[in-house]
Write a protein that holds these residues in place. Structure first.
Motif, PDB file in Angstrom:
ATOM      1  N   PHE A 129       7.439  -0.942   8.665  1.00 27.45           N
ATOM      2  CA  PHE A 129       7.946  -1.482   9.918  1.00 27.45           C
ATOM      3  C   PHE A 129       6.976  -2.464  10.568  1.00 27.45           C
ATOM      4  O   PHE A 129       7.389  -3.268  11.404  1.00 27.45           O
ATOM      5  CB  PHE A 129       8.261  -0.343  10.887  1.00 27.45           C
ATOM      6  N   LEU A 130       5.695  -2.410  10.182  1.00 29.52           N
ATOM      7  CA  LEU A 130       4.743  -3.371  10.733  1.00 29.52           C
ATOM      8  C   LEU A 130       4.845  -4.733  10.067  1.00 29.52           C
ATOM      9  O   LEU A 130       4.265  -5.702  10.542  1.00 29.52           O
ATOM     10  CB  LEU A 130       3.318  -2.832  10.588  1.00 29.52           C
ATOM     11  N   CYS A 131       5.587  -4.812   8.977  1.00 29.44           N
ATOM     12  CA  CYS A 131       5.794  -6.096   8.296  1.00 29.44           C
ATOM     13  C   CYS A 131       7.215  -6.131   7.746  1.00 29.44           C
ATOM     14  O   CYS A 131       7.422  -6.299   6.540  1.00 29.44           O
ATOM     15  CB  CYS A 131       4.763  -6.292   7.184  1.00 29.44           C
ATOM     16  N   ALA A 132       8.179  -5.931   8.621  1.00 33.79           N
ATOM     17  CA  ALA A 132       9.595  -5.992   8.245  1.00 33.79           C
ATOM     18  C   ALA A 132      10.240  -7.090   9.082  1.00 33.79           C
ATOM     19  O   ALA A 132      10.472  -6.914  10.285  1.00 33.79           O
ATOM     20  CB  ALA A 132      10.277  -4.650   8.481  1.00 33.79           C
ATOM     21  N   HIS A 133      10.517  -8.216   8.448  1.00 35.48           N
ATOM     22  CA  HIS A 133      11.029  -9.382   9.168  1.00 35.48           C
ATOM     23  C   HIS A 133      12.533  -9.486   8.957  1.00 35.48           C
ATOM     24  O   HIS A 133      12.991  -9.694   7.826  1.00 35.48           O
ATOM     25  CB  HIS A 133      10.331 -10.651   8.679  1.00 35.48           C
TER      26      HIS A 133
ATOM     27  N   ALA B 231      21.772  -9.792   9.242  1.00 38.69           N
ATOM     28  CA  ALA B 231      21.992  -8.349   9.265  1.00 38.69           C
ATOM     29  C   ALA B 231      20.932  -7.578   8.499  1.00 38.69           C
ATOM     30  O   ALA B 231      20.894  -6.347   8.574  1.00 38.69           O
ATOM     31  CB  ALA B 231      23.378  -8.033   8.692  1.00 38.69           C
ATOM     32  N   LEU B 232      20.068  -8.250   7.755  1.00 35.01           N
ATOM     33  CA  LEU B 232      19.049  -7.588   6.944  1.00 35.01           C
ATOM     34  C   LEU B 232      17.839  -7.253   7.804  1.00 35.01           C
ATOM     35  O   LEU B 232      17.331  -8.094   8.547  1.00 35.01           O
ATOM     36  CB  LEU B 232      18.629  -8.481   5.779  1.00 35.01           C
ATOM     37  N   SER B 233      17.356  -6.032   7.678  1.00 39.45           N
ATOM     38  CA  SER B 233      16.235  -5.574   8.500  1.00 39.45           C
ATOM     39  C   SER B 233      14.889  -5.968   7.924  1.00 39.45           C
ATOM     40  O   SER B 233      13.911  -6.087   8.671  1.00 39.45           O
ATOM     41  CB  SER B 233      16.297  -4.053   8.667  1.00 39.45           C
ATOM     42  N   ALA B 234      14.781  -6.130   6.606  1.00 38.20           N
ATOM     43  CA  ALA B 234      13.506  -6.459   5.959  1.00 38.20           C
ATOM     44  C   ALA B 234      13.755  -7.540   4.915  1.00 38.20           C
ATOM     45  O   ALA B 234      13.743  -7.278   3.711  1.00 38.20           O
ATOM     46  CB  ALA B 234      12.877  -5.229   5.337  1.00 38.20           C
ATOM     47  N   PHE B 235      13.958  -8.753   5.373  1.00 37.17           N
ATOM     48  CA  PHE B 235      14.288  -9.854   4.477  1.00 37.17           C
ATOM     49  C   PHE B 235      13.142 -10.173   3.524  1.00 37.17           C
ATOM     50  O   PHE B 235      13.377 -10.562   2.384  1.00 37.17           O
ATOM     51  CB  PHE B 235      14.654 -11.091   5.308  1.00 37.17           C
TER      52      PHE B 235
ATOM     53  N   SER C 149       5.958   8.737   6.661  1.00 34.16           N
ATOM     54  CA  SER C 149       5.941   7.488   5.898  1.00 34.16           C
ATOM     55  C   SER C 149       5.385   6.344   6.733  1.00 34.16           C
ATOM     56  O   SER C 149       4.634   5.502   6.237  1.00 34.16           O
ATOM     57  CB  SER C 149       7.350   7.154   5.411  1.00 34.16           C
ATOM     58  N   ARG C 150       5.704   6.320   8.014  1.00 35.22           N
ATOM     59  CA  ARG C 150       5.235   5.225   8.870  1.00 35.22           C
ATOM     60  C   ARG C 150       3.728   5.280   9.117  1.00 35.22           C
ATOM     61  O   ARG C 150       3.139   4.292   9.564  1.00 35.22           O
ATOM     62  CB  ARG C 150       5.994   5.252  10.201  1.00 35.22           C
ATOM     63  N   GLU C 151       3.099   6.414   8.836  1.00 32.35           N
ATOM     64  CA  GLU C 151       1.648   6.478   8.966  1.00 32.35           C
ATOM     65  C   GLU C 151       0.957   5.541   7.981  1.00 32.35           C
ATOM     66  O   GLU C 151      -0.186   5.127   8.209  1.00 32.35           O
ATOM     67  CB  GLU C 151       1.162   7.911   8.735  1.00 32.35           C
ATOM     68  N   HIS C 152       1.632   5.210   6.867  1.00 29.26           N
ATOM     69  CA  HIS C 152       1.052   4.337   5.846  1.00 29.26           C
ATOM     70  C   HIS C 152       1.391   2.865   6.076  1.00 29.26           C
ATOM     71  O   HIS C 152       0.942   2.004   5.311  1.00 29.26           O
ATOM     72  CB  HIS C 152       1.545   4.751   4.459  1.00 29.26           C
ATOM     73  N   ASN C 153       2.186   2.569   7.093  1.00 26.31           N
ATOM     74  CA  ASN C 153       2.565   1.170   7.343  1.00 26.31           C
ATOM     75  C   ASN C 153       1.347   0.333   7.710  1.00 26.31           C
ATOM     76  O   ASN C 153       0.433   0.790   8.402  1.00 26.31           O
ATOM     77  CB  ASN C 153       3.594   1.099   8.471  1.00 26.31           C
ATOM     78  N   ARG C 154       1.357  -0.919   7.223  1.00 25.56           N
ATOM     79  CA  ARG C 154       0.272  -1.854   7.540  1.00 25.56           C
ATOM     80  C   ARG C 154       0.845  -3.236   7.795  1.00 25.56           C
ATOM     81  O   ARG C 154       1.970  -3.547   7.395  1.00 25.56           O
ATOM     82  CB  ARG C 154      -0.749  -1.909   6.397  1.00 25.56           C
ATOM     83  N   ASP C 155       0.041  -4.056   8.436  1.00 27.76           N
ATOM     84  CA  ASP C 155       0.472  -5.409   8.787  1.00 27.76           C
ATOM     85  C   ASP C 155       0.578  -6.290   7.544  1.00 27.76           C
ATOM     86  O   ASP C 155       0.056  -5.958   6.470  1.00 27.76           O
ATOM     87  CB  ASP C 155      -0.505  -6.041   9.781  1.00 27.76           C
ATOM     88  N   CYS C 156       1.241  -7.432   7.693  1.00 29.97           N
ATOM     89  CA  CYS C 156       1.373  -8.398   6.608  1.00 29.97           C
ATOM     90  C   CYS C 156      -0.004  -8.964   6.247  1.00 29.97           C
ATOM     91  O   CYS C 156      -0.879  -9.104   7.104  1.00 29.97           O
ATOM     92  CB  CYS C 156       2.303  -9.535   7.018  1.00 29.97           C
ATOM     93  N   ILE C 157      -0.179  -9.287   4.983  1.00 28.21           N
ATOM     94  CA  ILE C 157      -1.466  -9.811   4.528  1.00 28.21           C
ATOM     95  C   ILE C 157      -1.354 -11.188   3.893  1.00 28.21           C
ATOM     96  O   ILE C 157      -2.377 -11.796   3.587  1.00 28.21           O
ATOM     97  CB  ILE C 157      -2.125  -8.844   3.523  1.00 28.21           C
ATOM     98  N   LEU C 158      -0.147 -11.701   3.687  1.00 28.05           N
ATOM     99  CA  LEU C 158       0.026 -12.999   3.046  1.00 28.05           C
ATOM    100  C   LEU C 158       0.984 -13.846   3.875  1.00 28.05           C
ATOM    101  O   LEU C 158       2.161 -13.492   4.045  1.00 28.05           O
ATOM    102  CB  LEU C 158       0.554 -12.838   1.614  1.00 28.05           C
TER     103      LEU C 158
ATOM    104  N   ASP D 150       3.847  -8.351   2.653  1.00 26.25           N
ATOM    105  CA  ASP D 150       2.909  -7.236   2.671  1.00 26.25           C
ATOM    106  C   ASP D 150       2.454  -6.913   1.254  1.00 26.25           C
ATOM    107  O   ASP D 150       2.772  -7.630   0.292  1.00 26.25           O
ATOM    108  CB  ASP D 150       3.524  -6.010   3.354  1.00 26.25           C
ATOM    109  N   ASP D 151       1.711  -5.816   1.123  1.00 23.11           N
ATOM    110  CA  ASP D 151       1.171  -5.445  -0.187  1.00 23.11           C
ATOM    111  C   ASP D 151       2.268  -5.218  -1.218  1.00 23.11           C
ATOM    112  O   ASP D 151       2.121  -5.576  -2.398  1.00 23.11           O
ATOM    113  CB  ASP D 151       0.328  -4.171  -0.053  1.00 23.11           C
ATOM    114  N   HIS D 152       3.358  -4.620  -0.794  1.00 23.06           N
ATOM    115  CA  HIS D 152       4.432  -4.338  -1.748  1.00 23.06           C
ATOM    116  C   HIS D 152       5.131  -5.611  -2.192  1.00 23.06           C
ATOM    117  O   HIS D 152       5.586  -5.699  -3.338  1.00 23.06           O
ATOM    118  CB  HIS D 152       5.435  -3.369  -1.129  1.00 23.06           C
TER     119      HIS D 152
END
Length: 869
Positions: free
Chosen positions: A525-529, A533-537, A817-826, A831-833
């Motif tokens: 959720f910290l890097c879901a743009h 209608a898409l929540s994480a494009f 699960s949200r405890e592992h969320n991190r900000d975008c890096i690129l 994000d990392d994924h």
């Protein structure tokens, strides 16, 4: 009488100013319904003018009722909250009812406040704090009135403390952290107004305390505000949280250009993965909830702008289109080199008598004396002396070399004679069977059911040293059709698999958008743009590489297929008799599987969760299986598994993957059954590979096993006949048995990843064995293949690093699960994924190129000189 008494006693005091009289009427009806007294009973109603920030200590009974009247100035340009705090410290036999009447809203609650948890367990709270909603005003400034009514049915006097205060820091500011404390009976909410030029913001909530579990909600500016555990999910967007929470909010969803950020602490922690509280002894037993206060900070930051979306899409397209450009450049260079070579056309066909006379053959096709003899050819076994050719070479010569042989030269005219000899030998050999081929159907079973062919298989395939020529005896047309089935089957599977997947994820996304439940999907959720209608494009866009590189691989294979078919048409000796047999059906299936992996992974990331995980993993299993089959097919084209058998086995793997995720957690019976099946399947496959498919599963299998053990191990104590194969299979069994034991003992939570690890370990083991045996056999790896191997290994290493960052996991609760969320890096977009998606698609494409090019050095080596291992 009760209603009339209520109306008369309060009309003069309550129905004044802007306070509407219908609110008073509603209150009187409420008092009557809640037990204001029997008909004819009246109460002593006392109204007090009250002030902010003063604590009122008072007593309430069933005979009296107290009304506290407040007024305050509301400004359109200033947001200010009002908070009502009530505390009752002593015991009581009946609850106290507090009703707050204000403009456009009525807020009521009782003390003790009873909140229910799982299984309807009851938790009482004697200290309650509630924030009043702020009705919007159209004028610059106005005075608003609100009243706090206190009543009870208890005949005994009950003491309480009432305090109404202003919340000065009621409005959140962009990029400014605000810290507060909340509890189940004292929820908090604050207002945020979109500044000019900002259309999307991310609301981030953090806490150093894992528990108690809490809920963050985004609600429109309206009354009432749903800020209790039992109603916070009624409207707006909400998500559970332990240490982290984040929700992306868009201006278009809130017509007032503002919203409330509501934080509620839950009465129990089960929703966040906490321990399950004990059951009450009696159904009506009240449970002490203890201290469940939580310190929380909230910050609102602007989301990325549209320019970042464009840059992210251009970056994604640029990376993968560069592979198309590089491939095109390499193809142009290769074609330029081909044009520099001298191309000779094969002369037109001559009559058999003329050609036989020219080549020194008689009518029976036997070789007679020929003035120019040169090296052996697999087509007819005739030999010619290379010395004669060397002596007669007077013009531009060509070099030819084979493994284990010195390069020799021959003149172009002898090349023509050599090709003619091969063509005539093939034509003479085919005279006896041309009619048979024209009348029989081209089916593999037509050959396999002949007894003499079976006998020949048992003789050939059980030789101590096998060559590719021994395992490529079937008709090329039959094998081509056999392996083309791989492509058509996976294309059919893809269509029937993808259509319901797309429909399902669209439904998931719709449910998320309509209900506002952010716990359905496991995003970072910290890097879901969001986009549309898409929540994480961004998670969907990063899967584009699988599709583009899969398509590129199909184009490369198509080019190779066309070149090979043209070589067959002109009866090129290298295409007919040299190198690894060219069958492209599995390559087409691999490219299609890579494209489908991208499509289904994108579908999975529309709403990643527990119920649709198989969308992301199914074609991963298929890719691993197809790569192993292709690696085995290179040296064993005649005995490789059929498409139906292969896909049936892969379907079984996917079936166990679903069972493992649904029933595998903590289920001993499932793990025992799976481990036994895993070990038995490994042993069965090992037997089939060791005996080259000549081991039959029938009623006599036990008798044959006992006979082999007795004759080979007990009677004469002979070692294994096929040492290389035995080494591979022993290592494979050790690895698989170890993985089965690990699963049985540890029972990993992520069964899908565990199953994928088994497939990857087997693929890597077989690939390493293939490379070692290739080098042992005196073969070499060409520069292009070596570059692909090194490049792919490096990219795989980087990809796995980003994969194991673990930004989210559906094996845990959404809050965990949200405890592992991190900000975008690129580029502030990926994000990392997402980087894992980029690198893994490139690594898979590179792995396919390795499989395609690793045996290019054998294209001029006769198949009876290429070892099968």
């Amino acid at each position: 009488m009760v209603l009339r008494s209520c109306w008369k006693s309060r009309h003069k005091t309550s129905c004044r100013g802007p306070a509407p009289c219908w609110v008073l009427l509603w209150f009187c009806v409420t008092q009557f319904v809640l037990g204001g007294g029997a008909l004819g009973e009246t109460k002593n109603v006392v109204q007090k003018d009250a002030e902010f920030d003063i604590t009122y200590n008072d007593t309430v009974t069933s005979d009296n009722q107290t009304i506290y009247a407040f007024n305050h100035t509301v400004s359109r340009n200033k947001s200010e909250g009002v908070r009502v705090t009530v505390d009752v410290s002593q015991g009581f036999e009946s609850p106290i009812l507090f009703v707050v009447r204000q403009k456009q809203a009525v807020l009521s609650f009782q003390i003790p406040l009873i909140l229910r948890g799982l299984y309807q367990r009851k938790y009482p709270y004697n200290h309650v704090g509630r924030t009043l909603c702020q009705p919007p005003t159209r004028v610059a400034s106005e005075t608003q009135y609100f009243f706090v009514d206190v009543s009870t049915l208890s005949t005994q006097g009950t003491n309480y403390q009432l305090r109404v205060s202003r919340v000065e820091s009621f409005t959140l500011h962009t990029d400014k952290k605000f810290i507060f404390t909340a509890s189940p009976s004292q929820p908090q909410y604050f207002k945020y107004v979109f500044p000019d030029g900002v259309d999307t913001v991310i609301v981030k909530v953090n806490s150093d305390m894992t528990f108690p579990c809490s809920v963050m909600s985004i609600q429109d500016i309206q009354c009432p505000v749903y800020d209790l555990d039992n109603n916070v999910a009624f409207i707006g967007m909400y998500q559970t949280m332990t240490k982290k929470g984040a929700i992306t909010v868009q201006r278009k969803d809130f017509p007032s250009n503002s919203f409330y950020v509501v934080v509620v602490v839950k009465t129990e922690d089960e929703a966040c993965g906490g321990p399950l509280r004990f059951y009450p002894l009696r159904p009506d037993e009240l449970i002490d909830a203890g201290n469940r206060s939580k310190i929380i900070d909230v910050i609102v930051t602007p989301a990325i702008k549209s320019e970042v979306y464009v840059m992210g899409m251009l970056f994604c397209l640029g990376i993968f289109l560069s592979f198309y450009l590089l491939t095109l450049l390499m193809a142009c260079v290769a074609n330029k080199r081909m044009k520099k070579r001298e191309v000779f056309q094969i002369p037109a066909d001559m009559s058999p008598a003329e050609t036989a006379s020219l080549l020194g053959k008689n009518g029976d096709g036997q070789t007679s004396a020929f003035p120019y003899e040169y090296g052996s050819f697999a087509d007819n076994g005739s030999t010619l002396s290379s010395e004669a050719i060397t002596d007669s070479a007077t013009s531009t010569d060509n070099n030819y070399g084979y493994v284990g042989q010195e390069p020799f030269k021959r003149r172009p005219i002898l090349n023509h004679l050599h090709h003619l000899a091969i063509r005539i030998d093939r034509s003479l050999d085919s005279v006896g069977r041309s009619r048979h081929e024209s009348l029989s159907s081209v089916e593999e079973d037509d050959y396999d059911t002949l007894d003499d062919i079976n006998s020949d298989k048992n003789i050939v395939r059980t030789k101590k040293f096998l060559y590719v020529a021994d395992l490529s005896r079937k008709d090329k047309r039959i094998l081509s059709k056999k392996y083309q089935i791989y492509f058509w089957n996976i294309a059919t599977i893809a269509v029937f698999y993808a259509l319901p997947v797309v429909q399902l994820v669209i439904t998931y996304q719709t449910v998320v958008n309509v209900t506002g439940n952010q716990d359905i999907c496991y995003y970072n959720f910290l890097c879901a743009h969001p986009l549309g209608a898409l929540s994480a494009f961004n998670n969907i866009l990063s899967n584009l590489g699988y599709v583009l590189l899969g398509l590129l691989f199909l184009l490369i294979i198509l080019k190779r297929d066309i070149v090979h078919q043209r070589a067959l048409v002109r009866n090129d000796v290298n295409a007919l008799e040299c190198g690894i047999p060219k069958h492209f059906g599995l390559y087409y299936a691999m490219g299609t599987a890579l494209m489908m992996e991208g499509l289904l992974s994108a579908c999975y990331h529309v709403c990643p969760n527990y119920t649709n995980f198989q969308f992301d993993t199914s074609f991963m299993y298929m890719i691993a299986g197809l790569c192993m089959l292709k690696l085995y097919q290179k040296r064993h084209p005649d005995i490789n598994a059929s498409a139906y058998t292969a896909y049936a086995c892969l379907a079984g793997v996917i079936f166990f993957s679903v069972l493992g995720v649904v029933f595998g957690k903590g289920n001993n019976v499932f793990w025992i059954i799976f481990s036994v099946i895993h070990i038995l399947a490994t042993m069965l496959l090992s037997t089939q590979l060791y005996y080259m498919g000549r081991w039959r599963l029938d009623s006599g299998i036990l008798r044959r096993m006992v006979h082999i053990i007795y004759t080979d191990s007990i009677r004469q104590c002979s070692g294994p006949m096929y040492i290389d194969r035995m080494v591979l299979l022993v290592m494979g069994n050790i690895v698989n048995w170890s993985l089965a034991a690990y699963g049985l003992l540890e029972r990993p939570n992520d069964f899908a990843s565990y199953l994928l690890a088994i497939a990857i370990c087997n693929l890597l083991l077989y690939f390493a064995f293939y490379i070692i045996m290739k080098l042992r056999s005196g073969e070499r790896i060409q520069c292009l293949a070596l570059v692909c191997i090194l490049f792919t290994a490096v990219v795989w290493g980087l990809a796995l690093y980003f994969f194991f960052q673990g930004l989210s996991t559906w094996q845990k609760t959404p809050a965990e699960s949200r405890e592992h969320n991190r900000d975008c890096i690129l580029l502030s977009f990926f994000d990392d994924h997402d980087i894992w998606h980029f690198l893994s698609s490139i690594a898979m494409f590179g792995s396919f190129l390795v499989l395609m090019t690793m045996d290019d050095d054998l294209d001029t080596v006769q198949r009876d000189k290429i070892f099968a291992f």
